[in-house]
Design an enzyme around this catalytic site. Structure first.
Site, PDB file in Angstrom:
ATOM      1  N   GLY A  26      -5.744  -1.641   2.308  1.00 62.07           N
ATOM      2  CA  GLY A  26      -6.172  -2.451   1.175  1.00 62.07           C
ATOM      3  C   GLY A  26      -5.644  -3.878   1.227  1.00 62.07           C
ATOM      4  O   GLY A  26      -6.370  -4.835   0.937  1.00 62.07           O
ATOM      5  N   ASN A  72      -4.113  -0.834 -10.945  1.00 62.71           N
ATOM      6  CA  ASN A  72      -3.218   0.174 -10.390  1.00 62.71           C
ATOM      7  C   ASN A  72      -2.079   0.551 -11.328  1.00 62.71           C
ATOM      8  O   ASN A  72      -1.488   1.603 -11.180  1.00 62.71           O
ATOM      9  CB  ASN A  72      -2.646  -0.311  -9.054  1.00 62.71           C
ATOM     10  N   GLN A 116      -8.095   1.329  -6.146  1.00 62.48           N
ATOM     11  CA  GLN A 116      -7.805   2.409  -7.096  1.00 62.48           C
ATOM     12  C   GLN A 116      -9.066   3.136  -7.558  1.00 62.48           C
ATOM     13  O   GLN A 116      -8.980   4.238  -8.099  1.00 62.48           O
ATOM     14  CB  GLN A 116      -7.072   1.858  -8.324  1.00 62.48           C
ATOM     15  N   SER A 118      -8.881   1.637   0.516  1.00 67.26           N
ATOM     16  CA  SER A 118      -7.783   2.099   1.364  1.00 67.26           C
ATOM     17  C   SER A 118      -7.756   3.626   1.395  1.00 67.26           C
ATOM     18  O   SER A 118      -7.946   4.273   0.360  1.00 67.26           O
ATOM     19  CB  SER A 118      -6.467   1.562   0.796  1.00 67.26           C
ATOM     20  N   HIS A 150      -5.211   5.802   2.064  1.00 63.43           N
ATOM     21  CA  HIS A 150      -4.060   6.597   1.594  1.00 63.43           C
ATOM     22  C   HIS A 150      -4.028   6.754   0.072  1.00 63.43           C
ATOM     23  O   HIS A 150      -3.201   7.501  -0.454  1.00 63.43           O
ATOM     24  CB  HIS A 150      -2.738   6.038   2.135  1.00 63.43           C
ATOM     25  N   THR A 183      -8.062  -2.573  19.024  1.00 61.37           N
ATOM     26  CA  THR A 183      -8.571  -1.245  19.348  1.00 61.37           C
ATOM     27  C   THR A 183      -8.638  -0.408  18.082  1.00 61.37           C
ATOM     28  O   THR A 183      -7.688  -0.382  17.297  1.00 61.37           O
ATOM     29  CB  THR A 183      -7.648  -0.580  20.391  1.00 61.37           C
ATOM     30  N   CYS A 237      11.056  -3.073  -9.388  1.00 65.45           N
ATOM     31  CA  CYS A 237      12.383  -2.815  -8.839  1.00 65.45           C
ATOM     32  C   CYS A 237      12.357  -2.771  -7.315  1.00 65.45           C
ATOM     33  O   CYS A 237      13.334  -3.086  -6.666  1.00 65.45           O
ATOM     34  CB  CYS A 237      12.944  -1.514  -9.392  1.00 65.45           C
TER      35      CYS A 237
END
Ligand SMILES: *Cc1c(COP(=O)(O)O)cnc(C)c1O
Length: 394
Positions: free
Chosen positions: A72, A152, A180, A200, A202, A238, A326
């Site tokens: 992303g 998100n 998202q 994305s 994942h 690649t 954080c």
């Protein structure tokens, strides 16, 4: 609870077993380079081409409009930087929103240093972009509008069709960070007038390090990673064949029964929201109640420090996330929570719980009990809360 409770699916998801299985042969027997002439390479080439076709169909796009990237962040960087460069002669003004992901916001900072002007459109108290402000911000030299599909942190879903319509009317390119939303909400790039879209793997139970950028045919965007002629000369390197294959498996799974899964997640989401609202005093739901990602829950608890809450939840085997950045080593509260009007101290006490269909009511019950107990404990240690209680007793 006897097991880990994962409620941070907006950060990343568990790779689906189907995706892992689909990838394995491309690490071992089909390891050839897709650009090679011999048979060994052609297996990979075929797999990448099939995946491109599956993904194109999922968006109502053409397969020549899908470009694989490393995720992303790369897709967002590419869309913004390359569009800015390609359309610079037309103008140097870009419009985005105040609540974008840092992959967009920090790319805008970079473009600003290179002489582009950026307008950040405000959002309302639920995180929905102000369309009248967007219309007013458009100038003759505006070349790009970039607004995320869904946020998100607070899960708010933007009026993408309206934004696409406004962009098209003015002949301005429209990019959306759909990381998202893709695989969670139906998306049709034609209907919504989207010119570029980032996604994305994942975030939808695929592997990390693979994503795509949809670029509408005719958009003059330049290559971002220079080198070989992969991805039709626009994205060198690649191909990440196992990643692409795993992404395809995740996409198939995500779009197969998307509505049923979203319904299931919405029920879990609303159950969690209802219980927390009812049972934890001085809390506030952040984000829009209905125009909201199926798996997103975000609360602020007054008199609480988000980080302490996370640490104590972790001790109870609950993975969640908070609104203060954080991870970046900064104590600044989230720009999203500030943009929806939360004061600093309340933004600090926020908690994001993002579900998947694998979560159960039993897990959520345990989470509610844990949050209640921890919030109570932390408030007992808070001088601000003590003052507040005293004042209220008078
Ligand atoms: C996670 C996320 C990104 C970044 O994606 P990566 O694949 O981790 O680089 C960008 N935008 C949004 C909205 C995200 O949630």
């Amino acid at each position: 609870m006897d097991h880990l409770i994962y409620l941070d699916n907006a950060a990343t998801t568990k790779c689906a077993p189907e995706a892992v299985q689909a990838m394995l042969p491309y690490f071992s027997e089909h390891y050839g380079n897709p650009s090679s002439i011999y048979q060994l390479g052609s297996e990979g080439k075929k797999a990448v081409s099939e995946a491109r076709s599956t993904i194109a169909k999922s968006l109502n796009a053409d397969l020549a409009e899908i470009y694989f990237t490393a995720g992303g962040s790369e897709s967002d960087n590419w869309a913004l930087v390359a569009a800015a460069e390609a359309y610079e002669s037309k103008g140097k003004h870009i419009i985005t929103s105040a609540i974008e992901h840092h992959a967009v916001l920090h790319t805008c900072d970079y473009l600003k240093k290179r002489g582009f002007q950026i307008t950040y459109i405000d959002v309302d108290e639920n995180g929905i972009i102000k369309l009248d402000e967007l219309k007013k911000a458009i100038r003759p030299d505006t070349i790009l509008i970039s607004v995320m599909f869904a946020n998100n942190e607070i899960g708010t879903i933007q009026p993408i069709a309206e934004i696409g319509e406004i962009a098209r009317e003015h002949g301005i390119l429209f990019h959306t960070d759909a990381v998202q939303a893709y695989g969670h909400l139906p998306i049709d790039v034609e209907e919504l007038h989207i010119d570029m879209l980032s996604a994305s793997a994942h975030k939808i139970h695929g592997p990390k390090g693979i994503g795509f950028l949809y670029i509408r045919k005719g958009v003059k965007i330049r290559s971002f990673i220079h080198g070989g002629a992969q991805e039709r000369g626009r994205r060198a390197g690649t191909e990440n064949v196992p990643g692409v294959v795993g992404f395809e498996a995740a996409v198939k799974k995500a779009f197969d029964g998307l509505e049923e899964r979203a319904d299931k997640e919405r029920k879990l989401r609303d159950y969690l929201i209802e219980r927390l609202e009812k049972e934890v005093p001085y809390c506030r739901l952040n984000g829009d109640r209905t125009k909201r990602l199926p798996g997103n829950v975000n609360f602020s608890f007054q008199f609480i420090e988000g980080e302490s809450l996370l640490i104590m939840l972790d001790m109870k085997q609950i993975c969640a996330s908070s609104g203060s950045a954080c991870t970046s080593g900064s104590l600044d509260p989230s720009h999203v929570l500030l943009a929806i009007g939360l004061p600093h101290e309340i933004a600090h006490g926020s908690l994001r719980l993002t579900l998947s269909e694998e979560n159960t009511i039993e897990e959520l019950d345990y989470v509610v009990e844990s949050v209640k107990e921890i919030v109570e404990k932390l408030r007992q240690m808070s001088p601000l809360y003590e003052d507040f209680v005293k004042r209220n007793q008078k």
